[in-house]
Write a protein that holds these residues in place. Structure first.
Motif, short mmCIF file in Angstrom:
data_model
loop_
_atom_site.label_atom_id
_atom_site.label_comp_id
_atom_site.label_asym_id
_atom_site.label_seq_id
_atom_site.Cartn_x
_atom_site.Cartn_y
_atom_site.Cartn_z
N THR A 55 47.44 39.97 36.25
CA THR A 55 48.73 40.57 36.60
C THR A 55 48.92 40.67 38.11
O THR A 55 49.99 41.09 38.57
CB THR A 55 48.85 41.97 35.99
N ARG A 56 47.89 40.32 38.89
CA ARG A 56 48.02 40.28 40.34
C ARG A 56 46.95 39.33 40.89
O ARG A 56 45.85 39.24 40.35
CB ARG A 56 47.84 41.66 40.98
N PHE A 57 47.31 38.60 41.94
CA PHE A 57 46.35 37.76 42.66
C PHE A 57 46.00 38.45 43.98
O PHE A 57 46.88 38.97 44.68
CB PHE A 57 46.93 36.38 42.97
N VAL A 58 44.72 38.44 44.31
CA VAL A 58 44.24 39.03 45.57
C VAL A 58 43.51 37.95 46.36
O VAL A 58 42.68 37.21 45.80
CB VAL A 58 43.30 40.22 45.32
N SER A 59 43.82 37.84 47.65
CA SER A 59 43.20 36.84 48.51
C SER A 59 42.77 37.49 49.81
O SER A 59 43.30 38.54 50.20
CB SER A 59 44.18 35.69 48.79
N SER A 60 41.83 36.85 50.48
CA SER A 60 41.35 37.40 51.75
C SER A 60 41.47 36.39 52.88
O SER A 60 40.61 36.29 53.73
CB SER A 60 39.88 37.83 51.61
N SER A 61 42.55 35.63 52.88
CA SER A 61 42.74 34.60 53.89
C SER A 61 44.10 34.73 54.53
O SER A 61 45.12 34.78 53.83
CB SER A 61 42.61 33.20 53.28
N GLY A 62 44.13 34.76 55.86
CA GLY A 62 45.39 34.77 56.58
C GLY A 62 45.86 33.38 56.92
O GLY A 62 46.87 33.21 57.62
N GLY A 63 45.14 32.38 56.43
CA GLY A 63 45.48 31.00 56.75
C GLY A 63 45.99 30.24 55.54
O GLY A 63 46.73 30.77 54.70
N ASN A 64 45.55 28.99 55.44
CA ASN A 64 46.09 28.10 54.43
C ASN A 64 45.82 28.56 53.00
O ASN A 64 46.66 28.39 52.12
CB ASN A 64 45.50 26.70 54.63
N ALA A 65 44.65 29.14 52.76
CA ALA A 65 44.33 29.59 51.40
C ALA A 65 45.24 30.75 50.99
O ALA A 65 45.77 30.77 49.88
CB ALA A 65 42.86 30.00 51.31
N GLY A 66 45.42 31.70 51.88
CA GLY A 66 46.29 32.83 51.57
C GLY A 66 47.72 32.40 51.31
O GLY A 66 48.39 32.90 50.40
N MET A 121 40.41 45.36 44.13
CA MET A 121 40.54 44.70 42.84
C MET A 121 40.65 45.70 41.69
O MET A 121 39.86 46.64 41.57
CB MET A 121 39.32 43.80 42.60
N GLY A 122 41.67 45.48 40.85
CA GLY A 122 41.84 46.26 39.63
C GLY A 122 41.40 45.47 38.42
O GLY A 122 41.02 44.29 38.52
N GLY A 123 41.48 46.08 37.27
CA GLY A 123 40.95 45.47 36.05
C GLY A 123 41.62 44.18 35.63
O GLY A 123 40.99 43.33 34.99
N HIS A 124 42.90 44.01 35.97
CA HIS A 124 43.62 42.80 35.55
C HIS A 124 43.98 41.92 36.74
O HIS A 124 44.82 41.03 36.63
CB HIS A 124 44.89 43.18 34.78
N ASP A 125 43.32 42.16 37.90
CA ASP A 125 43.54 41.34 39.09
C ASP A 125 42.63 40.13 39.07
O ASP A 125 41.54 40.17 38.48
CB ASP A 125 43.27 42.14 40.36
N ALA A 126 43.05 39.07 39.72
CA ALA A 126 42.21 37.88 39.90
C ALA A 126 42.01 37.66 41.38
O ALA A 126 42.97 37.67 42.16
CB ALA A 126 42.87 36.65 39.26
N PHE A 127 40.75 37.46 41.77
CA PHE A 127 40.44 37.20 43.19
C PHE A 127 40.37 35.70 43.42
O PHE A 127 39.71 34.97 42.68
CB PHE A 127 39.12 37.86 43.57
#
Length: 304
Positions: A55-66, A121-127
């Motif tokens: 239900t949510r995507f989480v990323s740790s990139s301020g560049g191309n991946a983000g 990260m929550g229970g239904h988040d994807a990293f």
């Protein structure tokens, strides 16, 4: 489900071929909707996580991946949170927000931003990791599938290496298309050469810091998969200067009317400089990996 990335052009570059003294073909990944090759693997991973109920995507990139995660989330109708370090440019943050991502600025480097992203990260988040995920490698391999379908076969492939996700995907693509012997020329810049130092040491090393301006190559340690492939596949490690990478970007803009970042320019620099690593080969495939956050003003400032 239809892929989020597009099939990119494969073109022969007359300017780069002339400089290199051999045929140079370009896989134009800068044409991806998010601005870089990252959308191939990240788009695939996001679609996979969406099917599993994220239900949510989480990323740790301020560049191309983000940016790729933000683009994929917007297309899929799933909210995206991107945690970026304090060094992230205002332009990059604006691009993320343009894709409707929630941007959190945290920490002096990617390591701190990544740790904070994990804590959200929550229970239904994807990293979505920027480079260390087999879903990404499988998605990136698709660019080699597309080359193979044209009937043209390279003698060697030139790729830029940061965390190693692109190289891992390219080698996976070579192997699944029956080209396991095609060498990969892995290019980094001085100050971000974690793969080159690892190959020299015979084990994965971690750089104490990144000093290169090619921030998209700024992984202090390549992923284990990339290092293992460098030991198992014919890989030639090459390191160029920041100046060579920037000049290659400016020359490429002049020659092909396409703006790419220094991380991509590192690979193009080999052709422009007629580098010795290219000499054994007649047909070179260069992955023009792109880069959404670079501006002409930034490149001109770097070139001094």
């Amino acid at each position: 489900m239809k892929p989020l990335h597009i099939e990119t052009p494969l073109i022969e570059s007359r300017p780069l071929s002339a400089h290199a003294g051999r045929g140079v073909w370009l896989k134009m990944e800068a044409a991806q909707p998010s601005g870089s090759f990252k959308l191939r693997g990240i788009g695939r991973a996001c679609q996979d996580h969406a099917r599993r109920g994220a239900t949510r995507f989480v990323s740790s990139s301020g560049g191309n991946a983000g940016i790729a995660v933000a683009y994929a989330g917007r297309r899929l109708g799933i909210p995206v949170t991107v945690v970026v370090p304090e060094t992230t440019s205002d332009h990059a943050v604006a691009l993320l927000r343009q894709e409707e991502a929630d941007v959190v600025v945290h920490g002096p480097s990617w390591q701190e931003a990544n740790a904070h992203a994990q804590s959200l990260m929550g229970g239904h988040d994807a990293f979505l990791h920027p480079f260390d995920d087999e879903l990404l490698w499988d998605g990136h391999a698709g660019m080699i599938d597309e080359v193979a379908r044209t009937g043209w076969r390279p003698d060697a492939v030139v790729v830029s290496v940061g965390g190693g996700g692109l190289m891992s995907g390219v080698i996976q693509g070579l192997r699944r298309n029956g080209w396991p012997g095609v060498p990969v020329i892995a290019v980094e810049t001085h100050g971000a050469e974690s793969l080159a130092q690892s190959v020299a040491a015979g084990h994965r090393i971690e750089l104490p810091r990144i000093t290169s301006i090619a921030t998209s190559l700024g992984a202090r340690q390549v992923c284990a998969r990339a290092f293992d492939l460098a030991m198992d596949h014919p890989v030639v490690s090459v390191v160029v200067t920041d100046g060579e990478a920037v000049q290659a970007c400016l020359r490429f803009l002049h020659d092909h009317r396409v703006l790419v970042e220094p991380a991509c320019g590192a690979s193009l620099a080999l052709a422009y400089g007629g580098h010795a690593a290219l000499q054994p080969f007649e047909k070179i495939l260069a992955i023009v990996c792109g880069g959404a956050t670079t501006t002409i003003e930034t490149l001109q400032a770097f070139s001094g």
